[in-house]
Design an enzyme around this catalytic site. Structure first.
Site, PDB file in Angstrom:
ATOM      1  N   ASP A   1    -103.995  33.694 -43.888  1.00  0.00           N
ATOM      2  CA  ASP A   1    -104.794  33.685 -42.654  1.00  0.00           C
ATOM      3  C   ASP A   1    -106.256  33.335 -42.880  1.00  0.00           C
ATOM      4  OD1 ASP A   1    -102.576  34.408 -41.208  1.00  0.00           O
ATOM      5  OD2 ASP A   1    -103.062  36.538 -41.146  1.00  0.00           O
TER       6      ASP A   1
ATOM      7  N   ARG B   1     -91.752  20.477 -25.862  1.00  0.00           N
ATOM      8  CA  ARG B   1     -90.975  21.262 -26.808  1.00  0.00           C
ATOM      9  C   ARG B   1     -91.891  22.231 -27.562  1.00  0.00           C
ATOM     10  NH1 ARG B   1     -86.239  18.118 -27.619  1.00  0.00           N
ATOM     11  NH2 ARG B   1     -85.969  16.973 -25.655  1.00  0.00           N
TER      12      ARG B   1
ATOM     13  N   HIS C   1     -92.487  31.464 -41.139  1.00  0.00           N
ATOM     14  CA  HIS C   1     -92.698  31.712 -42.560  1.00  0.00           C
ATOM     15  C   HIS C   1     -92.666  30.451 -43.409  1.00  0.00           C
ATOM     16  CE1 HIS C   1     -92.257  35.870 -41.338  1.00  0.00           C
ATOM     17  NE2 HIS C   1     -92.704  36.227 -42.525  1.00  0.00           N
TER      18      HIS C   1
ATOM     19  N   GLN D   1     -94.862  28.468 -43.324  1.00  0.00           N
ATOM     20  CA  GLN D   1     -96.266  28.348 -43.718  1.00  0.00           C
ATOM     21  C   GLN D   1     -96.560  29.067 -45.039  1.00  0.00           C
ATOM     22  OE1 GLN D   1     -98.717  29.015 -39.817  1.00  0.00           O
ATOM     23  NE2 GLN D   1     -96.626  29.654 -39.463  1.00  0.00           N
TER      24      GLN D   1
END
Length: 744
Positions: free
Chosen positions: A162, A288, A294, A296
């Site tokens: 993050d 869409r 995950h 990432q």
């Protein structure tokens, strides 16, 4: 390479553990901690399964040797595991952990994890004297053992995709996660453009919008929703208007990036499904949703997430070995490519306060804690995403020319794209000079529209073209006349050493040629990374990623044999790529022009190589910068090693060549090119609005990006070898020597 100082001696042991969510690059940090500790003469342990391993002890706390962390740098996740551990939150669990550590003589810990993991170890550190005293009083640990370990020293490394730690530029795993996001957006953009569809891409980030914001910038998205900067009432209509304007300007696809923690100013969550339904209803488009989840966290770490954790992991060991008694726990990270240290407790408290500020709707304070670059990129993205039909900025009548000069660097297209989009947003006419100086002299100067640069932000090469040619003294008059004919009011040059040399020459004769008195800003772009005033020029990160990916394949090809590879990288007289590639790939030896190569060096290298293969090594990697030595070439080194191998191994070469200039720019280079170009336009805007004209290049000035005047450039540069006299990365020799030491 210079000889490392004698190892530090210590009787205390060091342990390393990973905790919380996994992040690419954790393995590189573990490897650096283990090998640096061994290089310093300290025994080192790995704690398996995070804090649960501390509580359980036994086989979950294992002493590590050199080879135990071999070949882990390029693997995702964490090889020593991570797990939730409710028991460690209780005193009984902490008592068990303290007893297990004391039994092995460990009183120094490197913890790699998020803010929860770091706050947990800080509490453990503070309770350590009481815990050990209780163990002594209950007869579970000898009094002399407790006396030898009165303090628990802690160093924290933030492993979090993050990028939410306040104070650092990038946490471990963030760059790799951004790679996954941008790769997905690039792929989605292709299929979306084919069908003229809209896509909503959801990325991680409960309290931090870094991935969403930078992913949107690097991916050329139309709209982004992040927790720190919630949209104001009526945002739905604004978003739809922006997307419609983009389509009218020539876009065939629309991309909206949503952070998982996005909400409006009232705190109401904004989900990807809500955005999809909104676009379907109001725009009538087939929309869409793609939730990256995950993915990432997965995959091999990027080049940055290999060399950066190596630096901070090595620094963490030195921090622990030199920490005075009663010193506070420290967290280590990176700022401006240098190791940064700060009090762990303070960093965790500030990081957690961002979530509190968002919950309290104090978004200005939350943005302030994220740092000025985050706030700047938020405003830059707003400008980039506004198509001309949606802009109310009046024309300035000023004409800014954009030109590439120097060798090709991935990210040049991103810089041109940003210059056009941002320049138009500010009311300027932006001129594209095709073919560098030759194109300028031939009149290849045309205005560029918003749609002309559609898709450039993600493509490699240079749509405007580039050349290393520097104007001769005889050509300077013609260059000045060409600028006057094109009615250029300001010049934005993207390039490397040739750009600096050319613009410096024009600046030095501006009194003779009035046309050169216009505002000029050079944006650093070269994969050689041989420019003063900046740590990593546009293109260097992409080239480094290409090198690392290539060497990953080289290592795989060598698995079935006993082999030494001699790999040659670009860089001319600057060894940046070779050095950083050596750190990022775990090379045993690197040859740089800055260090030179002697016959004595080569003899020692051959003996070291043979000893390591006799000890069981199957692969030995050496990296040579292309102009490290005119006589000891890559082929010569390979022939020498093969001749002296005594049949212990065979030798192969790999000259990577121009593949390092190819490929699409990395997310880092896209964001960097956008940020630097925006800053260059800020400088030009101020001068076009009435400030005196200045000429210079972008660099770090007092911790922020600003114009550095050409005056004084002569003192900063070695003109013969085309590199700065002061190269920050040369200080990393000791790190490489510590983690690549093959004598143990």
């Amino acid at each position: 390479m210079p000889t490392q100082a004698p190892p530090l001696a210590t009787t205390a042991g060091i342990a390393v553990l990973t905790s919380g969510g996994d992040a690419q690059g954790m393995n590189a940090a573990v490897r650096a901690v283990v090998r640096t500790a061994l290089h310093r003469g300290t025994c080192v342990y790995a704690v398996y399964e995070g804090y649960q391993g501390l509580v359980d002890g036994g086989e979950r706390i294992r002493r590590m040797d050199w080879g135990d962390v071999g070949s882990i740098m390029g693997r995702g996740g964490t090889v020593i595991g991570t797990a939730r551990c409710p028991a460690f939150r209780e005193r009984a669990g902490m008592l068990a952990a303290a007893r297990n550590l004391l039994a092995l003589g460990i009183d120094r810990l490197v913890v790699i994890g998020g803010d929860g993991s770091l706050s947990g170890i800080e509490q453990f550190r503070q309770l350590w004297p009481g815990l050990t005293a209780q163990l002594r009083d209950e007869g579970l640990v000898d009094a002399d053992v407790v006396a030898r370990h009165p303090v628990l020293h802690v160093a924290g490394l933030v492993g979090s995709i993050d990028n939410d730690l306040v104070g650092t530029d990038m946490t471990i795993g963030t760059d790799s996660a951004l790679h996954r996001i941008v790769e997905a957006i690039d792929a989605i953009s292709s299929t979306a453009a084919s069908h003229q569809r809209s896509f909503v891409v959801e990325v991680m980030g409960r309290h931090c919008g870094y991935l969403a914001l930078m992913g949107a910038v690097a991916g050329g998205a139309d709209f982004a929703l992040v927790p720190e900067d919630p949209p104001t009432p009526g945002w739905e209509e604004r978003m739809c208007t922006l997307l419609q304007a983009g389509r009218a300007a020539g876009r065939r696809d629309s991309i909206v990036v949503v952070a998982e923690g996005a909400a409006d100013t009232a705190g109401n969550p904004i989900t990807s499904d809500y955005v999809r339904d909104l676009l379907r209803e109001r725009l009538g488009e087939d929309t869409r949703v793609t939730i990256l989840g995950h993915v990432q966290r997965g995959g091999a770490p990027s080049a940055f997430d290999r060399w950066m954790p190596t630096l901070v992991g090595a620094a963490a060991v030195d921090q622990l070995l030199t920490a005075p008694p009663q010193s506070p726990a420290m967290v280590l990270g990176l700022r401006h490519h240098r190791v940064w240290r700060g009090p762990l407790l303070e960093a965790v408290e500030q990081t957690r306060s961002v979530a509190t500020l968002i919950a309290d709707h104090d978004y200005a304070a939350a943005m302030a804690l994220r740092g000025p670059s985050f706030a700047d990129m938020t405003e830059i993205f707003r400008e980039l995403s506004e198509a001309p039909q949606h802009r109310a900025t009046p024309p300035t009548g000023k004409r800014i020319a954009v030109m590439n000069v120097g060798g090709l660097a991935p990210g040049m297209n991103t810089a041109a794209w940003a210059a056009v989009r941002l320049g138009l947003a500010r009311g300027h006419t932006v001129l594209g000079v095709r073919g560098s100086f030759r194109g300028l002299l031939d009149g290849q100067v045309q205005p560029l529209s918003w749609g002309d640069v559609e898709g450039w932000q993600s493509t490699g090469g240079a749509e405007l073209g580039t050349s290393r040619s520097v104007p001769t003294d005889e050509q300077l008059y013609a260059v000045g006349r060409a600028l006057e004919r094109a009615e250029v009011d300001a010049l934005l040059v993207v390039g490397g050493f040739s750009a600096y040399l050319s613009m410096h020459r024009m600046w030095s004769v501006r009194d003779r040629y009035p046309a050169f008195g216009l505002p000029i800003v050079v944006v650093p772009a070269t994969l050689d990374n041989n420019l003063p005033g900046w740590e990593s020029a546009i293109g260097a990160d992409t080239a480094l990623n290409v090198i690392v990916e290539s060497l990953d394949r080289v290592k795989q090809s060598a698995n079935a044999s006993r082999r030494c590879f001699v790999v040659e990288t670009m860089g001319r007289y600057c060894g940046y790529l070779a050095m950083m590639a050596a750190i990022a790939t775990g090379a045993e030896r690197v040859y740089l022009h800055e260090d030179g190569i002697t016959l004595h060096d080569l003899q020692a290298d051959v003996e070291r190589m043979k000893a390591s293969f006799r000890a069981g090594r199957r692969f030995y990697l050496t990296i040579r910068s292309e102009l490290a030595n005119p006589l000891y070439t890559t082929d010569f080194l390979a022939a020498l090693f093969a001749q002296e191998s005594e049949g212990l191994f065979d030798v192969r070469t790999a000259v990577l060549g121009h593949v390092q200039q190819g490929g699409n720019p990395s997310p880092f280079d896209r964001v960097l090119a956008t940020r630097l170009t925006a800053r260059a336009l800020d400088v030009l805007d101020a001068q076009l609005a009435g400030q005196p004209a200045r000429q210079g290049y972008l660099g770090l000035v007092d911790d922020h990006i600003d114009l550095v005047p050409f005056k004084g450039l002569e003192d900063l540069v070695d003109w013969a070898e085309q590199r700065p006299k002061d190269q920050w990365w040369l200080g990393l020799r000791a790190v490489l020597e510590a983690v690549a030491d093959t004598t143990l």
